[in-house]
Each structure stands twice: as C-alpha cells, then as structure tokens.
Scaffold this motif. Sequence first.
Motif, PDB file in Angstrom:
ATOM      1  N   LEU A   4       0.848  -1.193   0.000  1.00 54.22           N
ATOM      2  CA  LEU A   4       0.000   0.000   0.000  1.00 54.22           C
ATOM      3  C   LEU A   4       0.884   1.244   0.000  1.00 54.22           C
ATOM      4  CD1 LEU A   4      -2.493  -1.097   2.807  1.00 54.22           C
ATOM      5  CD2 LEU A   4      -2.834  -1.288   0.342  1.00 54.22           C
ATOM      6  N   VAL A   5       0.496   2.224  -0.798  1.00 55.99           N
ATOM      7  CA  VAL A   5       1.238   3.481  -0.832  1.00 55.99           C
ATOM      8  C   VAL A   5       0.251   4.635  -0.821  1.00 55.99           C
ATOM      9  CG1 VAL A   5       2.861   4.933  -2.076  1.00 55.99           C
ATOM     10  CG2 VAL A   5       3.140   2.443  -2.103  1.00 55.99           C
ATOM     11  N   ASN A  31     -10.770  -8.119  -2.344  1.00 58.00           N
ATOM     12  CA  ASN A  31     -10.782  -9.050  -1.208  1.00 58.00           C
ATOM     13  C   ASN A  31     -10.523  -8.355   0.123  1.00 58.00           C
ATOM     14  OD1 ASN A  31     -11.262 -11.173  -2.912  1.00 58.00           O
ATOM     15  ND2 ASN A  31      -9.168 -11.981  -2.848  1.00 58.00           N
ATOM     16  N   TYR A  32     -10.253  -7.054   0.060  1.00 62.82           N
ATOM     17  CA  TYR A  32      -9.796  -6.343   1.245  1.00 62.82           C
ATOM     18  C   TYR A  32     -10.764  -5.250   1.658  1.00 62.82           C
ATOM     19  CZ  TYR A  32      -5.394  -8.679   0.297  1.00 62.82           C
ATOM     20  OH  TYR A  32      -4.439  -9.630   0.086  1.00 62.82           O
ATOM     21  N   ALA A  33     -11.146  -5.290   2.920  1.00 63.15           N
ATOM     22  CA  ALA A  33     -11.738  -4.106   3.517  1.00 63.15           C
ATOM     23  C   ALA A  33     -10.601  -3.119   3.775  1.00 63.15           C
ATOM     24  CB  ALA A  33     -12.440  -4.458   4.824  1.00 63.15           C
ATOM     25  N   MET A  34     -10.920  -1.837   3.643  1.00 65.84           N
ATOM     26  CA  MET A  34      -9.878  -0.815   3.748  1.00 65.84           C
ATOM     27  C   MET A  34     -10.213   0.180   4.860  1.00 65.84           C
ATOM     28  SD  MET A  34      -7.817  -1.759   1.381  1.00 65.84           S
ATOM     29  CE  MET A  34      -6.714  -0.349   1.351  1.00 65.84           C
ATOM     30  N   GLY A  35      -9.182   0.760   5.394  1.00 60.56           N
ATOM     31  CA  GLY A  35      -9.380   1.778   6.415  1.00 60.56           C
ATOM     32  C   GLY A  35      -8.316   2.852   6.320  1.00 60.56           C
ATOM     33  N   TRP A  36      -8.685   4.025   6.798  1.00 57.85           N
ATOM     34  CA  TRP A  36      -7.729   5.108   6.990  1.00 57.85           C
ATOM     35  C   TRP A  36      -7.615   5.365   8.490  1.00 57.85           C
ATOM     36  CZ3 TRP A  36      -4.656   7.420   3.434  1.00 57.85           C
ATOM     37  CH2 TRP A  36      -4.981   7.272   2.088  1.00 57.85           C
ATOM     38  N   CYS A  96      -3.047   4.233   5.417  1.00 64.04           N
ATOM     39  CA  CYS A  96      -3.999   3.362   4.759  1.00 64.04           C
ATOM     40  C   CYS A  96      -3.744   1.930   5.232  1.00 64.04           C
ATOM     41  CB  CYS A  96      -3.790   3.485   3.246  1.00 64.04           C
ATOM     42  SG  CYS A  96      -4.684   2.327   2.238  1.00 64.04           S
ATOM     43  N   ALA A  97      -4.806   1.149   5.420  1.00 66.64           N
ATOM     44  CA  ALA A  97      -4.663  -0.223   5.888  1.00 66.64           C
ATOM     45  C   ALA A  97      -5.632  -1.129   5.158  1.00 66.64           C
ATOM     46  CB  ALA A  97      -4.911  -0.296   7.392  1.00 66.64           C
ATOM     47  N   ALA A  98      -5.242  -2.396   5.024  1.00 64.68           N
ATOM     48  CA  ALA A  98      -6.058  -3.387   4.324  1.00 64.68           C
ATOM     49  C   ALA A  98      -6.267  -4.614   5.200  1.00 64.68           C
ATOM     50  CB  ALA A  98      -5.382  -3.793   3.019  1.00 64.68           C
ATOM     51  N   TRP A 117      -0.294  -2.382   5.945  1.00 61.92           N
ATOM     52  CA  TRP A 117      -0.253  -0.950   6.184  1.00 61.92           C
ATOM     53  C   TRP A 117       0.645  -0.248   5.174  1.00 61.92           C
ATOM     54  CZ3 TRP A 117      -2.991   1.500  10.058  1.00 61.92           C
ATOM     55  CH2 TRP A 117      -3.630   0.662  10.976  1.00 61.92           C
ATOM     56  N   GLY A 118       0.258   0.966   4.820  1.00 62.15           N
ATOM     57  CA  GLY A 118       1.129   1.820   4.050  1.00 62.15           C
ATOM     58  C   GLY A 118       2.081   2.567   4.971  1.00 62.15           C
TER      59      GLY A 118
END
Length: 127
Positions: A4-5, A31-36, A96-98, A117-118
Amino acid sequence: QVQLVESGGGLVQAGGSLRLSCAASGGTFSNYAMGWFRQAPGKERAVVVGISRLGSSTYFTDSVKGRFTISRDNAKNTVYLQMNNLKPRDTAVYYCAAKDTSISGLLYRVPRDYDYWGPGTQVTVSS
C-alpha cells in the motif's frame, strides 16, 4: 501480499481540502476491507474511516462525519479519502490499511484487525 502506498498529503490552511489516495498492489483489491487511520504526535493510532470490500458499508469516526468521505475504485486498486473543511486537530500522519476478509459487508475499526499498512502521509492543517 499487498503493498500500500499513500499519496496526497501536505500542508493546508484550516477550512481547506485534501484528497488522499492509497494505491494497492500485489493482491486482489476487492478481497480487502480498507481503512484510513491517523496518528498525531504523542497519540495512539486511531481509525478515521473504513470501507467494506465492495464499498457497500462505510464507517466514520464522529469527529470527521460530514467533512470526510471515503470511496474505492476496485478497478484501479485505489481507495480515496476526501477531506473537506480541515481543522488543525486533523493534523497527523494518515495511514492506509487493508484487511483480508471473505465477508463483503464487514468494517474493521481497530489497528490490530488490519493485515497490511502503508508507510503513511503527513497532513498538516494550519490555523
């Protein structure tokens, strides 16, 4: 494994806007839920917003409701965080996280739930 970038951080005056992007590579993005998340100096990393795998569900921490929006483009492997009416208290490093999940509608709100994680991008809001 997903890489992640983040991009789009910077210095902005209070009341201004920024759009953060998080580009993913190395996996099947849908396939990934994402979060900030964000982390200010001396504080713990905390969730800002989250979005489910297919974008059907979102979560916003109370302090950003009505100001921030999250969206994702699974075709571009990218999730976006639009931040409007920024305030000095929004100053932090944004990450950013997956989360790899098979459940389409779930959201994840704590850092330990996330798999990848980015490196983070700095957002500074001046008063």
